[in-house]
Design an enzyme around this catalytic site. Structure first.
Site, PDB file in Angstrom:
ATOM      1  N   SER A 157       0.843  -1.191   0.000  1.00 52.73           N
ATOM      2  CA  SER A 157       0.000   0.000   0.000  1.00 52.73           C
ATOM      3  C   SER A 157       0.881   1.245   0.000  1.00 52.73           C
ATOM      4  O   SER A 157       1.669   1.436  -0.920  1.00 52.73           O
ATOM      5  CB  SER A 157      -0.968  -0.027   1.191  1.00 52.73           C
ATOM      6  OG  SER A 157      -1.982   0.949   1.032  1.00 52.73           O
ATOM      7  N   GLU A 164      -1.701  -2.271  -8.330  1.00 53.09           N
ATOM      8  CA  GLU A 164      -2.941  -2.629  -7.645  1.00 53.09           C
ATOM      9  C   GLU A 164      -3.495  -1.365  -7.024  1.00 53.09           C
ATOM     10  O   GLU A 164      -2.793  -0.358  -6.922  1.00 53.09           O
ATOM     11  CB  GLU A 164      -2.686  -3.699  -6.568  1.00 53.09           C
ATOM     12  CG  GLU A 164      -1.702  -3.302  -5.475  1.00 53.09           C
ATOM     13  CD  GLU A 164      -2.270  -2.477  -4.343  1.00 53.09           C
ATOM     14  OE1 GLU A 164      -3.503  -2.540  -4.121  1.00 53.09           O
ATOM     15  OE2 GLU A 164      -1.509  -1.755  -3.686  1.00 53.09           O
ATOM     16  N   HIS A 176      -4.958  -5.384  -2.085  1.00 60.18           N
ATOM     17  CA  HIS A 176      -5.622  -5.308  -0.786  1.00 60.18           C
ATOM     18  C   HIS A 176      -6.622  -6.449  -0.653  1.00 60.18           C
ATOM     19  O   HIS A 176      -7.850  -6.261  -0.637  1.00 60.18           O
ATOM     20  CB  HIS A 176      -6.312  -3.956  -0.626  1.00 60.18           C
ATOM     21  CG  HIS A 176      -5.369  -2.816  -0.438  1.00 60.18           C
ATOM     22  ND1 HIS A 176      -4.529  -2.368  -1.443  1.00 60.18           N
ATOM     23  CD2 HIS A 176      -5.118  -2.029   0.638  1.00 60.18           C
ATOM     24  CE1 HIS A 176      -3.810  -1.345  -0.987  1.00 60.18           C
ATOM     25  NE2 HIS A 176      -4.142  -1.120   0.269  1.00 60.18           N
TER      26      HIS A 176
END
Length: 344
Positions: free
Chosen positions: A139, A243, A314
Site C-alpha cells: 500500500s 494494484e 488489498h
C-alpha cells in the site's frame, strides 16, 4: 492469525503456486540481503499511519513471533501526529535507524495509510545502501520501495503489512521468498465454485505473450503521486505491477493517463495489474467505463504482454512480490515466474 506451528512447518503445496523451487547455490548480487531464519530479530516501523493502541501492537508482535522471529518495535512506534505515526523527521529516523541496527535482519512496516512520501527527503540513502535489508510491506509502503529501487540496490518485498490478517496462502508465499530463497511461479487458484464456468480469480489478458524484466511497482495511487520526483526508478524494460483500493474508475483512468503521459507506460516490457478492491463509483450510472475497460484502453495499445487479476493487492490471500528482482510473465496464462531469489 497464523499459528506458530503452521509458521514453522514445511511449505507443502498451495493453490497460488505452480512451483516453489528453493534457492540453492545462490549467486549473490549487490545489495542482496540474507534470508531470514527462525530466531532472527526484525524491526517494526510505522512510516505512514499510526498504530491505534497498545492492543494493536500486541497483536502485531504476536504475528511476528508466530513466524518464528523476534520483534523489535521502533522506539516511537506508538507515537501519533494527526493521522501519522509521528512527525516526518521522526518517522524517517526510525526507518533509517532500523537499517543501521546490526541486530535487525529485516524491517516490517506495521501498516500503510499515508505518509511515506513525506519522509523520503529525510532518509539517509547512503546509510541504507551500505546496510541492505528487506523492507516488507504494501500500500503506502510503495513510496519507500520505489525510492529504495531508485537510490539503492536493496530489494523490497511487496507483501502484507504486519497488521494484515496473514492468511495461510499469504504466509506461504512470503515464507517461500524470504525464508527459503525460493523462486516461485504464481498462478491464480481455482475458485472451487459449484458452477460450469469459473467466475472468481479470473485472469483477463489484454495482450498475450511473455516478457522478462525487473519487477517494479505497487499501489497505483502512491506510485503515480511520485511522478516527477527523484524517487522513482527507471522503468525501462521493467515488469510493471500495479494494484489499488477504493478508487473510482475515473481515478484509475486519471492515474494511468499520468503514467502514460510521463512516459512510464511506454518504457515497460510488460504489465500485471492485480486486484482493484472496491474500485467502483457508487453514485455513477451503468454507462460508466468499468475498471476492465479503463485498463484495456491503456494497456492493450502498449504492444507488450499485459494482464489483470493476479493476487496482488488489498486482499486476504495476496502473494508477496520481490521488488527489483527479475521475473517472467506469461500474460495468456496469467503467471508470474520469479527468475532469481530475493535473498541469499
Amino acid at each position: 492469525m497464523i499459528s506458530r506451528r503452521t509458521a514453522i512447518a514445511s511449505l507443502g503445496s498451495t493453490a497460488l503456486l505452480l512451483a516453489m523451487a528453493p534457492g540453492s547455490a545462490i549467486a549473490s548480487r549487490p545489495g542482496m540481503p540474507r534470508r531470514l531464519r527462525a530466531g532472527d530479530t526484525v524491526g517494526l516501523v510505522a512510516p505512514a499511519g499510526f498504530v491505534a493502541d497498545r492492543f494493536g501492537l500486541e497483536q502485531i508482535t504476536e504475528t511476528i513471533r508466530a513466524m518464528g522471529l523476534v520483534p523489535k518495535p521502533s522506539p516511537h512506534l506508538l507515537d501519533r501526529y494527526g493521522y501519522l505515526a509521528g512527525e516526518d523527521k521522526l518517522r524517517a529516523a526510525e526507518v533509517t535507524r532500523m537499517f543501521e541496527d546490526k541486530e535487525v535482519q529485516a524491517i516490517f512496516a506495521v501498516r500503510g495509510g499515508w505518509g511515506c512520501a513525506r519522509i523520503l527527503p529525510h532518509l539517509d540513502f547512503d546509510l541504507i545502501r551500505a546496510n541492505p535489508k528487506l523492507l516488507i510491506g504494501s500500500s503506502d509502503i510503495t513510496a519507500l520501495h520505489m525510492a529504495l529501487a531508485a537510490r539503492t540496490t536493496c530489494p523490497g518485498i511487496q507483501g502484507p503489512n504486519v497488521a494484515h490478517s496473514w492468511s495461510d496462502a499469504a504466509w506461504r508465499s512470503f515464507r517461500g521468498l524470504v525464508f527459503d530463497a525460493a523462486t516461485p511461479t504464481y498462478r491464480n487458484p481455482a475458485a472451487g465454485e459449484d458452477r460450469l464456468v469459473q467466475s472468481q480469480f479470473r485472469i483477463r489478458t489484454f495482450r498475450p505473450g511473455t516478457a522478462r524484466g525487473p519487477l517494479l511497482g505497487g499501489n497505483l495511487s502512491v506510485l503515480s503521486a511520485l511522478v516527477g520526483t527523484p524517487y522513482l526508478p527507471d522503468f525501462e524494460g521493467a515488469i510493471l505491477f500495479l494494484e489499488d483500493v477504493n478508487e473510482a474508475e475515473y481515478r484509475i483512468d486519471r492515474m494511468l493517463t499520468q503514467l502514460a503521459l510521463s512516459g512510464i507506460l511506454g518504457r515497460v516490457a510488460g504489465v500485471v495489474f492485480g486486484q482493484c478492491t472496491n474500485c467502483t463509483n457508487p453514485g455513477a450510472s451503468f454507462s460508466n467505463f468499468t475498471v476492465y475497460e479503463v485498463l484495456e484502453q491503456h494497456l492493450a495499445p502498449l504492444g507488450v504482454p499485459a494482464f489483470q487479476g493476479a493476487m496482488i493487492g488489498h486482499i486476504s490471500h495476496q502473494i508477496s512480490i520481490p521488488v527489483g528482482v527479475r521475473a517472467e510473465i506469461d500474460a495468456a496464462a496469467g503467471t508470474i515466474r520469479i527468475l532469481e531469489p530475493a535473498v541469499s
